[in-house]
Write a protein that holds these residues in place. Structure first.
Motif, PDB file in Angstrom:
ATOM      1  N   ALA A  73       0.831  -1.208   0.000  1.00  0.00           N
ATOM      2  CA  ALA A  73       0.000   0.000   0.000  1.00  0.00           C
ATOM      3  C   ALA A  73       0.866   1.258   0.000  1.00  0.00           C
ATOM      4  O   ALA A  73       0.582   2.238  -0.698  1.00  0.00           O
ATOM      5  CB  ALA A  73      -0.934  -0.014   1.204  1.00  0.00           C
ATOM      6  N   ASN A  74       1.937   1.255   0.808  1.00  0.00           N
ATOM      7  CA  ASN A  74       2.829   2.415   0.851  1.00  0.00           C
ATOM      8  C   ASN A  74       3.579   2.604  -0.471  1.00  0.00           C
ATOM      9  O   ASN A  74       3.780   3.742  -0.929  1.00  0.00           O
ATOM     10  CB  ASN A  74       3.826   2.267   1.998  1.00  0.00           C
ATOM     11  CG  ASN A  74       3.211   2.634   3.336  1.00  0.00           C
ATOM     12  OD1 ASN A  74       2.723   3.743   3.521  1.00  0.00           O
ATOM     13  ND2 ASN A  74       3.223   1.697   4.265  1.00  0.00           N
ATOM     14  N   PHE A  98      -5.343   0.354   0.883  1.00  0.00           N
ATOM     15  CA  PHE A  98      -5.261   0.476   2.338  1.00  0.00           C
ATOM     16  C   PHE A  98      -6.506  -0.102   3.004  1.00  0.00           C
ATOM     17  O   PHE A  98      -6.416  -0.809   4.020  1.00  0.00           O
ATOM     18  CB  PHE A  98      -5.092   1.948   2.742  1.00  0.00           C
ATOM     19  CG  PHE A  98      -3.669   2.429   2.709  1.00  0.00           C
ATOM     20  CD1 PHE A  98      -2.748   1.961   3.630  1.00  0.00           C
ATOM     21  CD2 PHE A  98      -3.244   3.342   1.765  1.00  0.00           C
ATOM     22  CE1 PHE A  98      -1.433   2.400   3.614  1.00  0.00           C
ATOM     23  CE2 PHE A  98      -1.931   3.784   1.732  1.00  0.00           C
ATOM     24  CZ  PHE A  98      -1.029   3.314   2.651  1.00  0.00           C
ATOM     25  N   GLU A  99      -7.684   0.224   2.464  1.00  0.00           N
ATOM     26  CA  GLU A  99      -8.926  -0.245   3.078  1.00  0.00           C
ATOM     27  C   GLU A  99      -9.055  -1.763   3.010  1.00  0.00           C
ATOM     28  O   GLU A  99      -9.648  -2.373   3.918  1.00  0.00           O
ATOM     29  CB  GLU A  99     -10.116   0.417   2.371  1.00  0.00           C
ATOM     30  CG  GLU A  99     -10.194   1.920   2.638  1.00  0.00           C
ATOM     31  CD  GLU A  99     -11.230   2.612   1.767  1.00  0.00           C
ATOM     32  OE1 GLU A  99     -11.839   1.908   0.920  1.00  0.00           O
ATOM     33  OE2 GLU A  99     -11.419   3.824   1.909  1.00  0.00           O
ATOM     34  N   ASP A 100      -8.496  -2.370   1.969  1.00  0.00           N
ATOM     35  CA  ASP A 100      -8.561  -3.831   1.869  1.00  0.00           C
ATOM     36  C   ASP A 100      -7.792  -4.514   3.002  1.00  0.00           C
ATOM     37  O   ASP A 100      -8.119  -5.649   3.389  1.00  0.00           O
ATOM     38  CB  ASP A 100      -8.010  -4.297   0.517  1.00  0.00           C
ATOM     39  CG  ASP A 100      -8.947  -3.967  -0.632  1.00  0.00           C
ATOM     40  OD1 ASP A 100     -10.142  -3.687  -0.362  1.00  0.00           O
ATOM     41  OD2 ASP A 100      -8.496  -3.961  -1.794  1.00  0.00           O
ATOM     42  N   ILE A 101      -6.779  -3.835   3.511  1.00  0.00           N
ATOM     43  CA  ILE A 101      -6.002  -4.444   4.610  1.00  0.00           C
ATOM     44  C   ILE A 101      -6.877  -4.651   5.834  1.00  0.00           C
ATOM     45  O   ILE A 101      -6.692  -5.604   6.603  1.00  0.00           O
ATOM     46  CB  ILE A 101      -4.782  -3.562   4.960  1.00  0.00           C
ATOM     47  CG1 ILE A 101      -3.934  -3.326   3.711  1.00  0.00           C
ATOM     48  CG2 ILE A 101      -3.948  -4.179   6.063  1.00  0.00           C
ATOM     49  CD1 ILE A 101      -2.770  -2.362   3.936  1.00  0.00           C
ATOM     50  N   ARG A 112      -4.364  -2.521  13.174  1.00  0.00           N
ATOM     51  CA  ARG A 112      -5.542  -1.885  12.590  1.00  0.00           C
ATOM     52  C   ARG A 112      -5.469  -0.368  12.763  1.00  0.00           C
ATOM     53  O   ARG A 112      -5.826   0.396  11.844  1.00  0.00           O
ATOM     54  CB  ARG A 112      -6.811  -2.449  13.231  1.00  0.00           C
ATOM     55  CG  ARG A 112      -8.109  -2.112  12.489  1.00  0.00           C
ATOM     56  CD  ARG A 112      -9.279  -2.878  13.124  1.00  0.00           C
ATOM     57  NE  ARG A 112      -9.084  -4.312  12.980  1.00  0.00           N
ATOM     58  CZ  ARG A 112      -9.422  -5.005  11.889  1.00  0.00           C
ATOM     59  NH1 ARG A 112      -9.958  -4.378  10.856  1.00  0.00           N
ATOM     60  NH2 ARG A 112      -9.238  -6.295  11.840  1.00  0.00           N
ATOM     61  N   ALA A 113      -5.029   0.080  13.919  1.00  0.00           N
ATOM     62  CA  ALA A 113      -4.867   1.517  14.151  1.00  0.00           C
ATOM     63  C   ALA A 113      -3.814   2.103  13.220  1.00  0.00           C
ATOM     64  O   ALA A 113      -3.954   3.224  12.721  1.00  0.00           O
ATOM     65  CB  ALA A 113      -4.484   1.767  15.618  1.00  0.00           C
ATOM     66  N   GLU A 114      -2.742   1.332  12.983  1.00  0.00           N
ATOM     67  CA  GLU A 114      -1.685   1.789  12.085  1.00  0.00           C
ATOM     68  C   GLU A 114      -2.199   1.936  10.657  1.00  0.00           C
ATOM     69  O   GLU A 114      -1.861   2.910   9.957  1.00  0.00           O
ATOM     70  CB  GLU A 114      -0.514   0.805  12.133  1.00  0.00           C
ATOM     71  CG  GLU A 114       0.719   1.271  11.377  1.00  0.00           C
ATOM     72  CD  GLU A 114       1.862   0.280  11.530  1.00  0.00           C
ATOM     73  OE1 GLU A 114       3.020   0.697  11.409  1.00  0.00           O
ATOM     74  OE2 GLU A 114       1.578  -0.922  11.755  1.00  0.00           O
ATOM     75  N   VAL A 115      -3.030   0.987  10.225  1.00  0.00           N
ATOM     76  CA  VAL A 115      -3.600   1.067   8.880  1.00  0.00           C
ATOM     77  C   VAL A 115      -4.508   2.291   8.753  1.00  0.00           C
ATOM     78  O   VAL A 115      -4.459   3.026   7.751  1.00  0.00           O
ATOM     79  CB  VAL A 115      -4.366  -0.219   8.552  1.00  0.00           C
ATOM     80  CG1 VAL A 115      -5.096  -0.074   7.220  1.00  0.00           C
ATOM     81  CG2 VAL A 115      -3.425  -1.411   8.509  1.00  0.00           C
ATOM     82  N   LEU A 116      -5.316   2.521   9.754  1.00  0.00           N
ATOM     83  CA  LEU A 116      -6.202   3.695   9.732  1.00  0.00           C
ATOM     84  C   LEU A 116      -5.410   4.991   9.699  1.00  0.00           C
ATOM     85  O   LEU A 116      -5.794   5.953   9.027  1.00  0.00           O
ATOM     86  CB  LEU A 116      -7.133   3.663  10.949  1.00  0.00           C
ATOM     87  CG  LEU A 116      -8.242   2.606  10.918  1.00  0.00           C
ATOM     88  CD1 LEU A 116      -8.927   2.496  12.277  1.00  0.00           C
ATOM     89  CD2 LEU A 116      -9.270   2.956   9.837  1.00  0.00           C
TER      90      LEU A 116
END
Length: 282
Positions: A73-74, A98-101, A112-116
C-alpha cells in the motif's frame, strides 16, 4: 579419549550442516518473507515500482501477510504521488488498497490503528481533509497513545475548522446577497405597482390645476359690473352728521351740502342745454 573427541567433532559438524541448510529451508517454507525483504530494499532505494512487484509476489504466496499488504500500500501511494494525474495510479486505488487491509482478520488492534493512520495520511495528501480527519479519529480510538496520529489529527482538524469557517462565512455572504436581491426585487415590484396610481394622481392634479386656471381666467375676463341707480343714490346720500355738533356747525354743514346739491343740478342742466331759472350762474 580420542574416540570421544571424534564423536564430539562429528556431532558439531552435523549441527553446522543443519544450520547451514536452515536458511534455504526457511526460504522454501516462507518465500514471502524473502520477497518482502527484497521489496524493502527496493523501497529504500526509492525504486517503488520494483518494490511493489516484490510485495505483490509475496502476497501470491501468503495473501494474509500483513507486512506485504502494508508495504505494498505504501509503495503504491508513493507511485501515485510521483505520477500525479496518471490514470494507472489513482487516489481511489491507493485508498482501496489500504482499506482492503482492514479486511484481514488476523490484524491486531495496533496494526488496525496503524492502517487507519496510513489511510488518513493518504487522504490528507489528496487534500481530502474531512475523510482524513475521520480516519485519524478512528485510529486514535484504537490506539490513543500514538503520538504521530495525535499530531496528524490536530493538524487536520485545524485545517478542517478553517475551511468550515470560511465556508460558513461564504454562505452568510451569499445569504445576505440573496436577501438584498430579494428586497430589491420587492421594491421594484412595489414601485411598478405604485407607478400607475402616481401617474393617475398626477393627471388628476393636472386636470384640477387646469380647471383652476380656467376659472381664474374667466374671472379676469369677466367685465366689471356697473353700479346701479340705487347704488348711485346710496353713494350720493348725505353722510351722517357726526354726533356732538352744536347748532352753528350744523348750519354750516347744511349750507355746504345745499351748495353741493345746487352745483350738481346746474351741471346736469348744462349737459341738457338748458338754463336753470332762478339759479345764479356761479
Amino acid at each position: 579419549m580420542i574416540r570421544a573427541k571424534k564423536h564430539i567433532i562429528y556431532i558439531a559438524l552435523i549441527i553446522v550442516s543443519l544450520l547451514a541448510g536452515a536458511t534455504p529451508l526457511s526460504a522454501q517454507l516462507l518465500p514471502e518473507r524473502g520477497l518482502v525483504r527484497e521489496g524493502n530494499e527496493q523501497f529504500k532505494r526509492r525504486n517503488f515500482f520494483n518494490s511493489l512487484n516484490r510485495y505483490n509476489e509475496a502476497l501470491e504466496h501468503a495473501p494474509e501477510s500483513y507486512e506485504a499488504q502494508y508495504n505494498r500500500a505504501n509503495a503504491y501511494l508513493h507511485l501515485m504521488l510521483e505520477n500525479s494525474g496518471s490514470e494507472e495510479y489513482t487516489p481511489e486505488s491507493s485508498n482501496k488498497i489500504f482499506e482492503d487491509i482492514l479486511t484481514n482478520q488476523y490484524l491486531s488492534t495496533e496494526q488496525r490503528a496503524e492502517v487507519l493512520r496510513n489511510i488518513g495520511e493518504s487522504l490528507f495528501l489528496q487534500q481530502n481533509y474531512e475523510a482524513a480527519l475521520n480516519a485519524f479519529r478512528e485510529s486514535l480510538k484504537l490506539n490513543p497513545d500514538d503520538s504521530e496520529t495525535k499530531r496528524n489529527y490536530v493538524l487536520t482538524k485545524r485545517i478542517v475548522d478553517q475551511k468550515r469557517q470560511a465556508q460558513q462565512q461564504q454562505q452568510q455572504q451569499q445569504q445576505q446577497q440573496d436577501d438584498q436581491q430579494q428586497n430589491d426585487q420587492q421594491q421594484d415590484q412595489q414601485q411598478n405597482q405604485d407607478q400607475p396610481q402616481n401617474d393617475q394622481q398626477q393627471d388628476q392634479n393636472s386636470d384640477n390645476q387646469e380647471d383652476d386656471n380656467q376659472g381664474d381666467n374667466q374671472e379676469e375676463n369677466q367685465p366689471e359690473e356697473q353700479p346701479s341707480d340705487e347704488e348711485e343714490q346710496e353713494s350720493e346720500a348725505p353722510e351722517p352728521k357726526p354726533e356732538g355738533l352744536d347748532a352753528e356747525q350744523e348750519r354750516m354743514l347744511d349750507a355746504i351740502q345745499a351748495e353741493e346739491d345746487r352745483t350738481e343740478e346746474e351741471m346736469r342742466e348744462a349737459e341738457r342745454g338748458a338754463v336753470v331759472i332762478g339759479k345764479k350762474n356761479w
